[in-house]
Design an enzyme around this catalytic site. Sequence first.
Site, PDB file in Angstrom:
ATOM      1  N   TYR A 101     115.544  80.064   4.202  1.00 45.18           N
ATOM      2  CA  TYR A 101     117.011  80.053   4.098  1.00 45.18           C
ATOM      3  C   TYR A 101     117.490  80.727   2.827  1.00 45.18           C
ATOM      4  O   TYR A 101     118.514  81.398   2.810  1.00 45.18           O
ATOM      5  CB  TYR A 101     117.534  78.618   4.182  1.00 45.18           C
ATOM      6  CG  TYR A 101     117.656  78.152   5.616  1.00 45.18           C
ATOM      7  CD1 TYR A 101     118.516  78.806   6.495  1.00 45.18           C
ATOM      8  CD2 TYR A 101     116.901  77.098   6.097  1.00 45.18           C
ATOM      9  CE1 TYR A 101     118.617  78.402   7.808  1.00 45.18           C
ATOM     10  CE2 TYR A 101     116.992  76.679   7.417  1.00 45.18           C
ATOM     11  CZ  TYR A 101     117.862  77.334   8.266  1.00 45.18           C
ATOM     12  OH  TYR A 101     117.966  76.948   9.565  1.00 45.18           O
ATOM     13  N   ASP A 249      89.315  66.653  21.399  1.00 45.02           N
ATOM     14  CA  ASP A 249      89.201  66.715  22.850  1.00 45.02           C
ATOM     15  C   ASP A 249      87.983  67.556  23.207  1.00 45.02           C
ATOM     16  O   ASP A 249      87.527  68.377  22.404  1.00 45.02           O
ATOM     17  CB  ASP A 249      90.437  67.408  23.458  1.00 45.02           C
ATOM     18  CG  ASP A 249      91.654  66.492  23.504  1.00 45.02           C
ATOM     19  OD1 ASP A 249      91.468  65.262  23.439  1.00 45.02           O
ATOM     20  OD2 ASP A 249      92.781  67.032  23.612  1.00 45.02           O
TER      21      ASP A 249
END
Lengths: 369, 702
Positions: A101, A249
């Site tokens: 920003y 996983d």
Amino acid sequence: MAKQTRKRHAATGKKLQGLAQSVVKAAHAKRDPGIVIPTRALSNSVYDAKRKIITMGKGSQTRTFFNLGMARKFMQTMLIASGCKELNDQGKTTSIRDLFYHCKHTIEGTRENTFDEQSESDPIIEDLEVAIGSLREELGLFAENKGSMVGPMTIVDAGDTIDLRRMGSGGWSVPSIVESDVIQFRKHEARYVLLIEKAAIWKRFNEDRFWDKHKCVILHGGGQPPRGVRRLLFRLHNELKLPVYVLTDNDPWGYYIYSVVKQGSINLAFESERMAVPRARFVGMSSFDVGRFDIDSSVTIALKDEDRNRAREILKYPWFADKREWKREIEQMLKTGVKLELEALSSKDFSFITQTYLPRKLKDKQWLD
Amino acid sequence: MSKKASPARKGKSKSKSPRKALQAESAPPPKPPAPPRARKSAAPETAESMAVQQKEIAVSEFFAKNRHLLGFDNPRKALLTCVKEAVDNSLDACEEGGILPEIWVIIEPANGNGSAAGGEAKKTADAPLTGLASGKGGAKEETQPSLLETVHPEIAQSVSTSLANVTRFRVTVRDNGPGIVKAQIPNIFGRLLYGSKFHRLRMSRGQQGIGISAAGMYGLLTTGQSVEIISRTGRKKPAHRFELQMDTRKNRAEIIKDQELANWPRFTVSDADAAPAEPEEVEHGTEVRIVLEARFQRGRASVDEYMEQTAIANPHAEIHYIAPDGARRDFPREVNEVPASPAAIKPHPYGVELGVLIRMLKETKHKHLGGFLQKEFSRVSLKVAQEICAKAGLTTLTWCSQVVRDQADRLHAAIQGTKIMAPPTNCLVPIGPQQILKGLLKEIKAEFCCAATRDPAVYRGNPFQIEVGLAYGGQLPADDSARVIRFANRVPLLYQPSACAITKSVVDVGWRNYALSQPRNSGPEGPLVIFVHMASVWVPFTSESKEAVAGYDEIAREIKLALQECGRKLSLYIRRRQHAAREGQRRHVFERYIGEVVNACGKMIRVNRKQLYAELQAVAKRRTAKADERFDENGNPIRPGRDELAADANVVVIESNAPEADADAVVPAAVPDADKPKAGRKGAAAKKSRAARGLFDENEGQ
Ligand SMILES: Nc1ncnc2c1ncn2[C@@H]1O[C@H](COP(=O)(O)OP(=O)(O)OP(=O)(O)O)[C@@H](O)[C@H]1O
Ligand SMILES: [Mg+2]
């Protein structure tokens, strides 16, 4: 600020000025200004077989101003550099989102923005890091916290003493900068560190107070562990000499996460040295677990083409090349054609993973290295 | 041809009274000629009763009824055809006389009192007038702009409503040609099929000997006004003035007035300011004045456009044109050389049709077939004649008059089966690339122009030659499809573009190869005028109205080759210009960022921002020098160095007509198709590098 830190701080400021100086010099000499940026790509990553980490090669690219394909990025790099210089001058730190920003505005006389998305400024920051050889934290930048930790350990975070045994259900949120001037380790009884891929599974481990029972630090990185989590792992491993186990996983993505923790990543190869844990061990899930733990085939998921390609790609990684078990592991996945999520173990029992699965794997030393 | 008209009907229509005919003329909705009705009640005709009605029909009478064959199908086209016939004749005459043409065309409204012609009209009113003239009511038709109106929109004028309602015009065409001897004037202007050009095979605008007399006849039929001719053949001769009418049934002129003039009358134009420049004394020349029923319109396929295109294809002519609203346009002479006079040739045997062969056999003054073949045709030697005759089962000594129908048939086949040398091609006088360039550039402010003249070729035994010119950019509208302007023997073809081999060839060329966009089944798009000229001793028109070139393979092939030759040069230019435009845009990109970079540097170190800005700008400018290549500081063109286009005499680049290589300028409207694959390649490269980085999203930067 510690003396050493102060020195580093001043050096970073100098490097940023050097960048600006080089532009002025080039313009004066009627040359096209350019910034040499070491290449962050597979083509320029080298596997250091001795140290067992991925390091950055010598390849680099000069980002020149007056080249149509590079002009905008050149301008952006200079804007990020000047933003970092301001931070440096003021002795402040800020988030990479904040810097985005700070540097974003509409270019005078046009409708074009200097930056459109944060996804544009983030890689530029990495470019700047490698270009001037200063890490993000040295530039005074941090990312949003991502990842949590609990365990039988006391630490100091920015001067506040924190008992990681009393962190409730959420755990201590791992900041993006975990350097020793911010985080210090105190008393602990941990015997190892367990990095869990997902927050949800980590929650199960916390709820079941696995860390208390097994005397370990449990940590998650919300998927691919961010730089803060990886750096913290590195410090726990090297400073406290704690072995690191990785639980993901059973899919190519899981293998990849392990690979990054262990050897470092291609994109951030310049950080491997201070983040990679070559001795980290992979405890699961393995494709062989289906048989070992008699997991119902109904909870397996068929591999997609994408998965297969990724698995084959990983097989080709030089750091897996000489590891027979790994080859077996990945080939088994390709052979069975299925993958598994950690949650699949809940088909047995909610706490199967904390009470049976992991303890047994660790006891039987059923891990991959 | 006279067989086409039904004799029975002819007899009927003749019973119409002149008065009735005139009424029919002014009654608004034109009735098409009534179809022949089966007459149930009438007694069946017998051969004898029919014989009473069977009689010769004058050619002129036939054409009076079939005027559409000659380009008088509607009032708008009639005006154009009238002007065209007169101007074509003038140009032909001047060139044959070796005179640089200067031509005046004046069109004036002639409505005023519709009965002006009343008295005279009676004389000719026995001609069938059904459906002539009245046109499609008074409403203005939507028209597209003419060629030059698109280039110079400032000249575009609309036709005022009052002018749009005018139905009668006086057309005056004067030339400075050799004039016509007194005795011939009534024949030329009062008789159809009377001319000097029909009995020869020679490249000229007129071919049939119908043109001007048909225009005069049309005027007479629609207005009853005489055709007026003034002509003078030299300084020492007086000028003659004729007023002619014609007897359509006898195909004869009726001389209404025949005067010798002391002075050639000056133009009388109502608006003195609009009066055209004319010499004090007309030493030789011809002036034709025809009053006809017509409508005036501007835009596509109008008289305006005919004048514009004639000027382009005839840069050696000076033309003054005054439209009926007084708007004056002068087309200056750009070339001070009369085109070489083309030689006449005898027909080549390959081109002769069976019917023509039979007619020629009947009319020839040669007794024997051998002599006939050798003398009446080109490229027939004794040996060839013998071969033809032998193949047809005849001999060179066969009497022409004895050749019967099926022998002629065999003879015709034998000719096609015999190898005969191609006809001589020195009979062709092309416009030439230099003249085409001059013609185009004098009327069109293009930035690039190139032209090519192909070597002569032959179709069906007729020599022909194709020329192409391209005018690109400059003031031409960028967002339109290219304009194709077609010419046959320097005469603009304004009608039936889609039936024309020229248009078809333009569509067949792959313009995308030449950096132009081209929608499927159409010509190229972009600021482009495509000039195509076919020069031939016999232009194969698709119909008698001489509007479209027939699509012989040889012709189509030559047109395409010429278009491609020019297309290649154009693409060189377009690509160069696109490159310069891209460089300009590039600098613009750089300049956008210089300010940002200077500010960033200024925040990091002490620096003279102004100086840094200037220095960076200088580097950017140097890096994009190509964008400036074509202009110096003052915006004056800088001659490009030796390059292919500059070295080509048939290419003209007018830098000052090119848009400035300003960064904000739109990149040439011709979408650079050539660039598309480049973008594709870039995308592919990006994909590749992503793949190289592994299949995983390396988004761990956080
Ligand atoms: N302005 C003129 N000056 C000199 N001669 C003329 C002029 N106009 C016509 N002629 C002569 O009159 C002849 C007849 O003209 P006309 O237009 O009727 O037929 P054409 O030009 O031969 O053929 P086409 O029917 O194709 O126009 C011409 O062949 C030419 O010899
Ligand atoms: Mg004529």
